[in-house]
Design an enzyme around this catalytic site. Structure first.
Site, mmCIF file in Angstrom:
data_model
loop_
_atom_site.group_PDB
_atom_site.id
_atom_site.type_symbol
_atom_site.label_atom_id
_atom_site.label_comp_id
_atom_site.label_asym_id
_atom_site.label_seq_id
_atom_site.Cartn_x
_atom_site.Cartn_y
_atom_site.Cartn_z
ATOM 1 N N GLU A 1 -4.103 19.022 -0.269
ATOM 2 C CA GLU A 1 -3.485 18.539 1.121
ATOM 3 C C GLU A 1 -4.176 18.660 2.561
ATOM 4 O O GLU A 1 -4.346 17.802 3.166
ATOM 5 C CB GLU A 1 -1.981 18.999 1.381
ATOM 6 C CG GLU A 1 -0.886 18.585 0.402
ATOM 7 C CD GLU A 1 -0.967 17.102 0.342
ATOM 8 O OE1 GLU A 1 -0.888 16.371 1.438
ATOM 9 O OE2 GLU A 1 -0.765 16.491 -0.655
ATOM 10 N N CYS B 1 -0.086 -1.049 0.661
ATOM 11 C CA CYS B 1 0.331 -1.229 2.015
ATOM 12 C C CYS B 1 -1.175 -0.560 2.830
ATOM 13 O O CYS B 1 -0.806 0.206 3.728
ATOM 14 C CB CYS B 1 1.551 -0.613 2.169
ATOM 15 S SG CYS B 1 2.182 -1.095 4.139
ATOM 16 N N CYS C 1 0.798 -7.636 0.181
ATOM 17 C CA CYS C 1 2.049 -7.811 0.068
ATOM 18 C C CYS C 1 2.564 -8.453 -1.249
ATOM 19 O O CYS C 1 3.724 -7.994 -1.550
ATOM 20 C CB CYS C 1 2.303 -8.313 1.186
ATOM 21 S SG CYS C 1 2.037 -7.660 3.016
ATOM 22 N N CYS D 1 3.397 -5.797 -3.641
ATOM 23 C CA CYS D 1 4.127 -4.847 -3.143
ATOM 24 C C CYS D 1 5.614 -4.663 -3.717
ATOM 25 O O CYS D 1 6.398 -5.766 -3.782
ATOM 26 C CB CYS D 1 4.323 -4.665 -1.696
ATOM 27 S SG CYS D 1 5.136 -3.664 -0.923
ATOM 28 N N CYS E 1 11.081 -6.266 3.068
ATOM 29 C CA CYS E 1 10.219 -5.667 4.248
ATOM 30 C C CYS E 1 10.001 -6.854 5.351
ATOM 31 O O CYS E 1 9.933 -7.838 5.194
ATOM 32 C CB CYS E 1 8.700 -5.588 3.635
ATOM 33 S SG CYS E 1 7.617 -5.353 5.069
#
Ligand code: SF4
Length: 358
Positions: free
Chosen positions: A43, A198, A205, A208, A214
């Protein structure tokens, strides 16, 4: 957290999990074991850095520092060597400091609560949440750059994400969408959706899984979210870096101070004034003379706040290869053909590589 004014989140969460089942990145090396140490390292490496870039660094790092004890026992120089080329070097210093603290104060046991993990240097709420989600499947929302972008677009959240009000709203949305079950998978899923669909530029899109709800997409306003801060152009600075070469081809490097740009890494002596006499400088600074001075092709290196144009200057010196004057004084004679363990900034590596083409 419950906020009745927020929209129903189940379609969003289910859509993303279904998409992840088919398209998500399931074989990331840090997910092979649910080890909080390994997830923590990944991370931290992933902050500001893409998965594809991180994987080879992560694998080498884990090979050398397979557990928290080995990281804590290592000296910082060696840790920096393994970080060399990843950039944002304060991440490595914080990681090393935190590993020592965990070993000294907690017997090497990785902290278990959000609050404890957030108290480690270099760990914010989103990183701590991701560590707990991946290592324990514990329900904690994350809000990294990918998630901020998706939520800003999906809910058409006004205001730059770094503003406090916007942050509060985004955290509430992130919390609301985080499911009770499959938390680890959801966390990876939303990260993947941000990275693969995204995207910052040219989001996909039409592929998506949450496009039908959205708001930014339905209003044809995707490019307006998240709102952008007015970016100031980055100023351009110049410097000259000296490749002071000994008779055996070794180059003089010095260790930069722990704080600041390239903190703790080995760099080339640097001049900021083009009028300075290099020979005079070397006599005063190092007490040796140079026999030739030759400028090489300039390179540019971007920092977060400015762009640096570097002119490398190759200087042959009269220093014999037996010279030990500089050893243990914050300097090393570095052999580019047979490099010793030393963390070098990416820009210095690029400059040293120029020597190969001469
Ligand atoms: Fe992002 Fe487009 Fe999906 Fe909206 S529809 S979440 S803008 S990829």
């Amino acid at each position: 957290m419950t906020d009745n004014s927020l929209p129903d989140s189940s379609d969003f969460t289910i859509g993303i999990l279904d998409w992840y089942d088919q398209h998500g990145r399931r074989n990331l090396p840090w997910h092979a074991q649910q080890d909080p140490y390994r997830i923590w390292v990944s991370e931290i490496m992933l902050q500001q850095t893409r998965v594809e870039t991180v994987i080879p660094f992560y694998q080498d790092f884990m090979h050398r520092f397979p557990d928290i004890g080995s990281l804590a026992e290592a000296n910082l120089d060696e840790v920096m060597t393994y970080w060399s080329g990843l950039g944002y070097y304060s991440r490595a210093r914080n990681l090393h400091r935190a590993a020592r603290r965990i070993c000294n104060e907690q017997g090497g046991c990785f902290p278990q609560t959000l609050h404890e993990i957030m108290s480690l240097p270099g760990v914010g709420r989103s990183t701590a949440g991701a560590i707990l989600a991946f290592s324990r499947n514990a329900r904690h929302p994350i809000l990294d750059a990918n998630v901020k972008r998706i939520l800003s677009r999906y809910h058409a959240v006004e205001g730059p994400p770094e503003k406090q009000d916007t942050q509060k709203r985004l955290w509430a949305l992130a919390d609301q969408h985080t499911p009770e079950a499959r938390v680890a998978e959801y966390t990876q899923a939303i990260m993947d959706l941000g990275a693969l669909i995204c995207r910052v530029h040219k989001p996909l899109c039409t592929e998506c899984p949450v496009a039908s709800e959205c708001l930014a997409y339905s209003q044809d306003q995707v490019a307006s979210f998240p709102a952008r801060k007015q970016k100031k152009p980055r100023p351009l600075k110049s410097c000259w870096m000296l490749l002071l070469r000994r008779s055996d081809g070794c180059i003089l490097l010095y260790k930069r101070p722990a704080k600041g740009i390239w903190g703790g890494l080995w760099s080339l002596p640097q001049l900021d004034d083009p009028e300075l006499d290099v020979n005079q400088y070397c006599k005063e600074m190092f007490e040796f003379e140079v026999t030739s001075i030759h400028s090489l092709a300039r390179i540019r290196h971007g920092f977060s706040h400015y762009e640096l144009e570097i002119t490398p200057v190759l200087c042959e010196t009269i220093v014999p290869e037996t010279d030990q004057t500089y050893d243990n004084h914050g300097y090393i004679w570095y052999n580019p053909k047979c490099p010793a363990t030393a963390g070098l900034p990416a820009a210095v590596k690029r400059i040293l590589a120029l020597l190969d083409s001469l």
